[in-house]
Design an enzyme around this catalytic site. Structure first.
Site, PDB file in Angstrom:
ATOM      1  N   GLU A  90       0.955  -1.295   0.147  1.00 44.57           N
ATOM      2  CA  GLU A  90      -0.064  -0.024   0.118  1.00 44.57           C
ATOM      3  C   GLU A  90       0.817   1.226   0.041  1.00 44.57           C
ATOM      4  O   GLU A  90       0.465   2.364  -0.736  1.00 44.57           O
ATOM      5  CB  GLU A  90      -0.998   0.087   1.219  1.00 44.57           C
ATOM      6  N   HIS A 159     -10.246  -5.344  10.707  1.00 44.76           N
ATOM      7  CA  HIS A 159     -10.768  -5.345   9.755  1.00 44.76           C
ATOM      8  C   HIS A 159     -12.005  -4.528   9.587  1.00 44.76           C
ATOM      9  O   HIS A 159     -12.735  -4.660   8.920  1.00 44.76           O
ATOM     10  CB  HIS A 159     -11.098  -6.433   8.909  1.00 44.76           C
TER      11      HIS A 159
END
Lengths: 367, 394
Positions: A90, A159
């Protein structure tokens, strides 16, 4: 699925109770039902078709057709030069996206979920958000960061976080969060066309939900303004603000409240930054009571900002303290019963609205 | 004869100064003279996963003079910035580049303004190399309207988009993925240009650098990563920070070249080579062996982690401006007096510009709220006391 059926019922009763005036404001004559997923996909497709500078980048966006199938078919249509599968890095690929935006391209960077955006947050804030200011306007950054945000189902603490308040606190960013298919299409198109960095917070559980959309929404030139909230349901007794999935919950809560003679006005924020303070305040001045609803952590959340804004601008109009409904102040647990306690439920919104209207019901014994 | 005088000086310079082709017997005005001269770099290039370019570099009197003047200007500018900082006219961070000038000028000699350059916070001279003016530098350092970022950026945030200089970045290592992104965009746009992403030995260990390098190699991006190895990441010497300080090899599958960063001609040769490589074969790493005379920033004396002997040693043996001076003199391209006159001119230019910069006003208070967005949508923004100070963003 039950949600879709109730959505249709809601839509119909929505038409019934809505005064004639608002028909002009909204896009009536629902032509079609499309899922949020298809809405996002079609928005990406149309913007890529219209502007060759738009390209997509992210993990599994290409050959896998998108981790949540939002980018389905786009690799086939636009080719590997415009739909790029990235390694699981990322920080690297977000920096590359921002650099491409510096040069004048219009990247749409997908985070598989916004939890992973934390690996790249320096580029979102320091490389993207602040560049136009630091360069006194030389370097604008027309980039969109999009992906699912907030809780899904049973995915656990790492998450499930909602990043709306983190990103929305940063000047230089625009932060949008759609609820239904119309929002998804209009706001994503607006985000891609906007010359500033936009954080686009979707919701995984909404991807499969269908909503009615008018022909106008389906037109490729359709676009929603950034910074304007939508009054999804008009009311006179209490204002409920929400964004993303919580808009659906707020609308259901409004249904339930109506049975008790409380007419709630539901505001779909659509834009977290800029926040549509004038719509919110105008509503509170009308109803005199406010419930803010969000899925994210309560401390320093979106509701806190809305409450402060209303206290600053419309204090004299408040007949009750502002109520905040938010996710529980704990990391997201896995067990289904605990997870249910960690996110707002419709009854939480109803209870808070009744409290604000001085008609509370004694709390249940547990929790 | 100039040559015999120079043979008696330090051994390193002998090879450099021996002209391989003779210059003209009569001197033309140096500022326009483009007669080719071939010079050897101080040391050969060391390569990793590629064939090193030749040590013989083509140059000409005009270029050498430009190198001399530009580096003298940069040197003077940085020294003047030091004084301004001590006089508290420059605030916050100020990272000076004196000693490293050859990297900036050598790179510019090999590329065009359509190629992109991005660097970290030691960016004053890189900005000048890209065509920025002295006034824009000093005014920005002092936070004035005439600054390149209108006083809103400061020392670490110089930009010049019209000559593809993308800053000026404060977060160590962040500029490398950004630079790879520029290269991506150049390839996407089919511009046939390259990006030089500069970083230091301190940043060379950043994970995001390797992430960006991996993607650049996978996608064949025309990205040239340039490690300006001045051997110290703030106060930490390279051998204390990197298990492998052979930064030109750290790309593993990406080729690399080690270059004497104090030799402007070696830098030029390496950048030219790198540009050709990157356009055909994707990323390449250049490690510039260079040195900064100042500490990391103005708050670092620069002598607690290295000896004064080391600093003065480099200044004596490897100073980039002295190298070019000796080259010019040994080739009989100008007299000592002419070069000294250039230095005097440059000094005056710097002093005059500082005077001018001091006259530039500070930004209007309304500038607090400009450029937050490219398209502000008429949104409201707030000062510290929002009941007192509000603005509508244009």
């Amino acid at each position: 699925m039950l949600a879709t059926a109730s959505q249709r019922i809601l839509g119909q009763s929505f038409q019934n109770i809505r005064p004639a005036v608002s028909v002009l404001r909204s896009y009536s004559s629902a032509a079609k039902q499309i899922t949020v997923r298809d809405a996002l996909n079609s928005a990406l497709d149309e913007e890529m078709s219209a502007d060759p500078k738009v390209f997509l980048m992210g993990e599994e966006v290409g050959e896998y057709q998108g981790a949540y199938k939002i980018t389905k078919g786009l690799l086939e249509k636009y080719g590997p030069e415009r739909v790029l599968d990235t390694p699981i890095t990322e920080a690297g690929f977000t920096g590359i996206g921002v650099g491409a935006a510096y040069y004048g391209l219009k990247p749409v960077v997908e985070f598989m979920t916004f939890n992973f955006s934390m690996q790249a947050i320096d580029h979102i804030i320091n490389s993207a958000a602040k560049s136009n200011y630091m360069s006194a306007g030389q370097i604008s950054v027309p980039i969109v960061f999009r992906g699912p945000n907030g809780a899904a189902a049973g995915v656990g603490a790492q998450h499930s976080q909602c990043y709306a308040s983190w990103y929305a606190s940063c000047p230089g960013l625009k932060v949008l969060s759609p609820y239904n298919s119309e929002d998804a299409r209009g706001l994503l198109k607006a985000a891609i066309r906007d010359p500033d960095p936009v954080v686009f917070l979707e919701n995984e559980l909404l991807y499969g939900e269908s909503f009615s959309v008018s022909d106008e929404v389906l037109d490729s030139s359709f676009c929603l303004p950034i910074g304007k909230a939508k009054i999804e349901r008009e009311g006179k007794d209490v204002t409920i603000t929400a964004f993303s999935k919580m808009v659906g919950y707020a609308l259901k809560a409004a249904e339930m409240l109506e049975k008790d003679g409380i007419y709630a006005e539901v505001i779909n924020l659509r834009s977290i930054r800029p926040l549509d303070r004038s719509t919110i305040n105008a509503s509170v001045r009308k109803t005199n009571r406010l419930i803010t609803v969000e899925e994210g952590f309560p401390q320093h959340g979106v509701g806190a900002e809305i409450c402060a804004s209303v206290v600053e601008e419309s204090f004299a109009y408040l007949d009750a303290p502002v109520e905040r409904i938010a996710g529980a102040d704990v990391p997201m647990p896995y067990a289904a019963n605990l997870e249910r306690l960690a996110v707002p439920q419709i009854e939480d919104i109803v209870r808070a609205a009744k409290r604000a209207c001085y008609r509370s019901v004694p709390l249940a014994a547990t929790a | 004869m100039a040559l015999s005088y120079l043979r008696s000086s330090s051994s390193r310079s002998v090879n450099l100064l021996k002209p391989l082709s003779s210059s003209l017997p009569l001197r033309r005005p140096i500022s326009t003279d483009t007669t080719p001269i071939t010079v050897e770099t101080s040391v050969p290039f060391t390569s990793h996963q590629c064939d090193a370019p030749s040590r013989s570099v083509e140059t000409n009197p005009k270029e050498l003079l430009t190198f001399f003047r530009d580096m003298a200007l940069m040197r003077r500018m940085e020294i003047a910035a030091d004084s301004l900082y001590k006089a508290k006219l420059i605030r916050g961070f100020c990272h000076l580049y004196d000693g490293q000038e050859a990297v900036a000028v050598g790179m510019e000699a090999a590329v065009t303004k359509k190629d992109c350059i991005i660097t970290a916070y030691r960016d004053h001279c890189t900005f000048i190399g890209r065509g920025g003016t002295l006034l824009e530098v000093f005014a920005e350092l002092m936070g004035r309207q005439a600054g390149c970022s209108k006083g809103k950026g400061g020392s670490m945030h110089f930009y010049k988009k019209d000559s593809n200089f993308y800053g000026g970045h404060g977060i160590v290592g962040a500029q490398v993925p950004l630079g790879c992104g520029l290269a991506f965009a150049q390839k996407y746009s089919k511009d046939e240009t390259v990006t030089f992403a500069l970083y230091g030995d301190g940043a060379a260990n950043q994970g995001q650098l390797f992430e960006a390098l991996n993607i650049s190699a996978l996608w064949d991006l025309p990205a040239i990563l340039v490690c300006e190895n001045n051997h110290y990441g703030m106060g930490t010497a390279e051998w204390r920070a990197a298990k492998s300080p052979a930064y030109y090899k750290r790309g593993d599958y990406v080729p690399g070249l080690k270059v004497d960063g104090m030799d402007a001609l070696a830098v030029k040769q390496a950048c030219k080579f790198a540009k050709e490589h990157a356009l055909k074969n994707g990323p390449i790493i250049l490690e510039m062996d260079t040195y900064r005379y100042h500490g990391h920033s103005m708050s670092d004396p620069g002598s607690t982690y290295r000896t004064r002997d080391e600093i003065s040693g480099v200044r004596q043996e490897r100073d980039p401006i002295e190298r070019i001076r000796k080259l010019i003199l040994s080739h009989d391209l100008a007299t000592e007096k002419e070069l000294k006159d250039i230095e005097k001119e440059v000094r005056k230019e710097v002093d005059d510009t500082i005077t001018q910069a001091k006259e530039s006003p500070m930004p209007e208070p309304s500038e607090l709220f400009t450029n937050v967005y490219a398209k502000g949508l008429g949104v409201e923004s707030f000062g510290a006391d929002r009941k007192e100070v509000r603005a509508t963003l244009p």
